[in-house]
Design an enzyme around this catalytic site. Structure first.
Site, PDB file in Angstrom:
ATOM      1  N   HIS A  37     -23.146 -20.814 -47.472  1.00  0.00           N
ATOM      2  CA  HIS A  37     -22.344 -19.764 -46.842  1.00  0.00           C
ATOM      3  C   HIS A  37     -21.039 -19.535 -47.607  1.00  0.00           C
ATOM      4  O   HIS A  37     -20.580 -18.393 -47.740  1.00  0.00           O
ATOM      5  CB  HIS A  37     -22.004 -20.136 -45.399  1.00  0.00           C
ATOM      6  N   GLY A 147     -27.720 -14.056 -48.426  1.00  0.00           N
ATOM      7  CA  GLY A 147     -28.239 -15.052 -49.359  1.00  0.00           C
ATOM      8  C   GLY A 147     -29.663 -14.747 -49.778  1.00  0.00           C
ATOM      9  O   GLY A 147     -30.488 -14.295 -48.977  1.00  0.00           O
ATOM     10  N   LYS A 149     -31.957 -16.810 -50.339  1.00  0.00           N
ATOM     11  CA  LYS A 149     -32.943 -17.708 -49.730  1.00  0.00           C
ATOM     12  C   LYS A 149     -33.767 -16.981 -48.682  1.00  0.00           C
ATOM     13  O   LYS A 149     -34.968 -17.208 -48.563  1.00  0.00           O
ATOM     14  CB  LYS A 149     -32.261 -18.921 -49.106  1.00  0.00           C
ATOM     15  N   ASP A 150     -33.144 -16.093 -47.928  1.00  0.00           N
ATOM     16  CA  ASP A 150     -33.837 -15.324 -46.905  1.00  0.00           C
ATOM     17  C   ASP A 150     -34.282 -13.985 -47.496  1.00  0.00           C
ATOM     18  O   ASP A 150     -33.795 -12.912 -47.112  1.00  0.00           O
ATOM     19  CB  ASP A 150     -32.930 -15.116 -45.692  1.00  0.00           C
ATOM     20  N   GLN A 153     -35.641 -11.278 -45.180  1.00  0.00           N
ATOM     21  CA  GLN A 153     -34.558 -10.766 -44.342  1.00  0.00           C
ATOM     22  C   GLN A 153     -33.754  -9.719 -45.090  1.00  0.00           C
ATOM     23  O   GLN A 153     -33.403  -8.671 -44.517  1.00  0.00           O
ATOM     24  CB  GLN A 153     -33.658 -11.906 -43.895  1.00  0.00           C
ATOM     25  N   MET A 184     -30.205 -24.954 -49.530  1.00  0.00           N
ATOM     26  CA  MET A 184     -29.306 -25.264 -48.429  1.00  0.00           C
ATOM     27  C   MET A 184     -29.627 -24.407 -47.215  1.00  0.00           C
ATOM     28  O   MET A 184     -29.870 -23.208 -47.319  1.00  0.00           O
ATOM     29  CB  MET A 184     -27.851 -25.049 -48.840  1.00  0.00           C
ATOM     30  N   SER A 185     -29.639 -25.050 -46.051  1.00  0.00           N
ATOM     31  CA  SER A 185     -29.933 -24.382 -44.790  1.00  0.00           C
ATOM     32  C   SER A 185     -29.266 -25.145 -43.666  1.00  0.00           C
ATOM     33  O   SER A 185     -29.150 -26.381 -43.723  1.00  0.00           O
ATOM     34  CB  SER A 185     -31.450 -24.333 -44.553  1.00  0.00           C
ATOM     35  N   SER A 186     -28.842 -24.420 -42.641  1.00  0.00           N
ATOM     36  CA  SER A 186     -28.269 -25.080 -41.471  1.00  0.00           C
ATOM     37  C   SER A 186     -29.295 -25.972 -40.780  1.00  0.00           C
ATOM     38  O   SER A 186     -28.939 -26.898 -40.051  1.00  0.00           O
ATOM     39  CB  SER A 186     -27.747 -24.031 -40.485  1.00  0.00           C
ATOM     40  N   ARG A 187     -30.572 -25.715 -41.006  1.00  0.00           N
ATOM     41  CA  ARG A 187     -31.638 -26.526 -40.405  1.00  0.00           C
ATOM     42  C   ARG A 187     -31.780 -27.892 -41.070  1.00  0.00           C
ATOM     43  O   ARG A 187     -32.386 -28.797 -40.495  1.00  0.00           O
ATOM     44  CB  ARG A 187     -32.967 -25.789 -40.496  1.00  0.00           C
TER      45      ARG A 187
END
Length: 287
Positions: A37, A147, A149-150, A153, A184-187
């Site tokens: 982020h 980002g 990564k998505d 989206q 990297m991910s919040s998960r």
């Protein structure tokens, strides 16, 4: 840094800055901020005079209530990271602010929302498109940063912004990776030690396939087999899908090219993770 919780107050702030001639950069998040982020915030600073970050865990994009309930809450850490990164406003609305009583509208992007992640998570991208449309209406940014990564989206949001006439320019930041290549991910904080080790196989599989592409392998079946060889090596990983797709319509390709995207989604130790690589691009996480 101001922490704003109402759309009216945020509109007033943006209006005052525009009267001063400032451009507005926007980074929408669900909180639980990490280094990925922060890279989005840094990129927003390079494209705009002021940066606004939103932190709202959007219930509409969760197809699993338990997954929503377990989303990490790091409010104080998020605020401190935003302050250190020079963010002018952290927008932190609650659910009642975003979806007032009687809310009955949904934004649907046809086809792009129903394949890949959309097929596995029905309604997910309707929730994403709806909340991002509301945020774009409130913030009215010149630039919004998402980002890579998505990947799907981003494709959905670009289509939505174009179709609905938002004047925002969408900027995509490269995926930020851990030292072992994991995106990297919040998960990721929900992975135990063994699952965390297994999760690194997702990116290793992607990198192996891209290395083969660079040496001349363009058969998608061969490249996908290389990915499967890595991520299928542990029983902790359950693969949802692995595809090589066209970057614009996200349809599978018959022969892989440098602009095509290798997408993977898997459940690792009970945690759903996604990752991707553009076959012709460099990626900072590769060994």
């Amino acid at each position: 840094m101001d922490v704003i919780t109402s759309s009216e107050a945020l509109r007033d702030f943006v209006s005052s800055k525009r009267m001063e001639g400032d451009t507005v950069g926007f980074v929408p998040t669900m909180g639980a901020l990490h280094r990925g982020h922060l890279s989005l915030i840094d990129l927003a600073h390079r494209h705009a005079d002021i940066v606004i970050v939103s932190a709202f865990v959007n219930p509409l994009q969760f197809d699993n209530a338990e997954d929503f309930d377990r989303y990490p809450e790091t409010r104080h850490a998020d605020e401190e990271m935003c302050r250190q990164r020079g963010v002018q406003v952290l927008y932190r609305p609650n659910a009642a602010e975003m979806y007032p009583n009687g809310f009955a509208t949904s934004v649907h992007v046809d086809r792009l929302s129903s394949i890949l992640e959309g097929a596995s998570r029905p309604g997910h991208f309707d929730g994403v498109a709806t909340v991002v449309a509301k945020l774009f209406n409130t913030v009215d940014p010149d630039v919004a940063v998402f980002g890579a990564k998505d990947f799907q989206q981003v494709a959905v949001i670009r289509r939505m912004a174009l179709d609905l006439g938002f004047r925002v320019r969408i900027v995509v930041a490269p995926t930020v990776r851990e030292n072992d290549g994991l995106a990297m991910s919040s998960r990721n904080v929900r992975l135990d030690t063994e699952a965390r080790r297994a999760a690194a196989q997702l990116s290793k599989g992607l990198f192996a396939a891209r290395a083969a592409f660079r040496t001349g392998t363009t058969n998608p079946d061969v490249l996908l087999y290389l990915v499967a060889g890595h991520i299928g090596a542990t029983q902790l990983v359950t693969v949802d899908y692995v595809h090589i797709v066209d970057p614009y319509d996200l349809e599978p390709v018959e022969e892989a090219g440098p602009d095509d995207v290798l997408l993977v989604a898997a459940v690792v130790g009970g945690v759903r993770l996604i990752d991707n690589l553009v076959l012709g691009d460099d990626d900072p996480g590769e060994d």
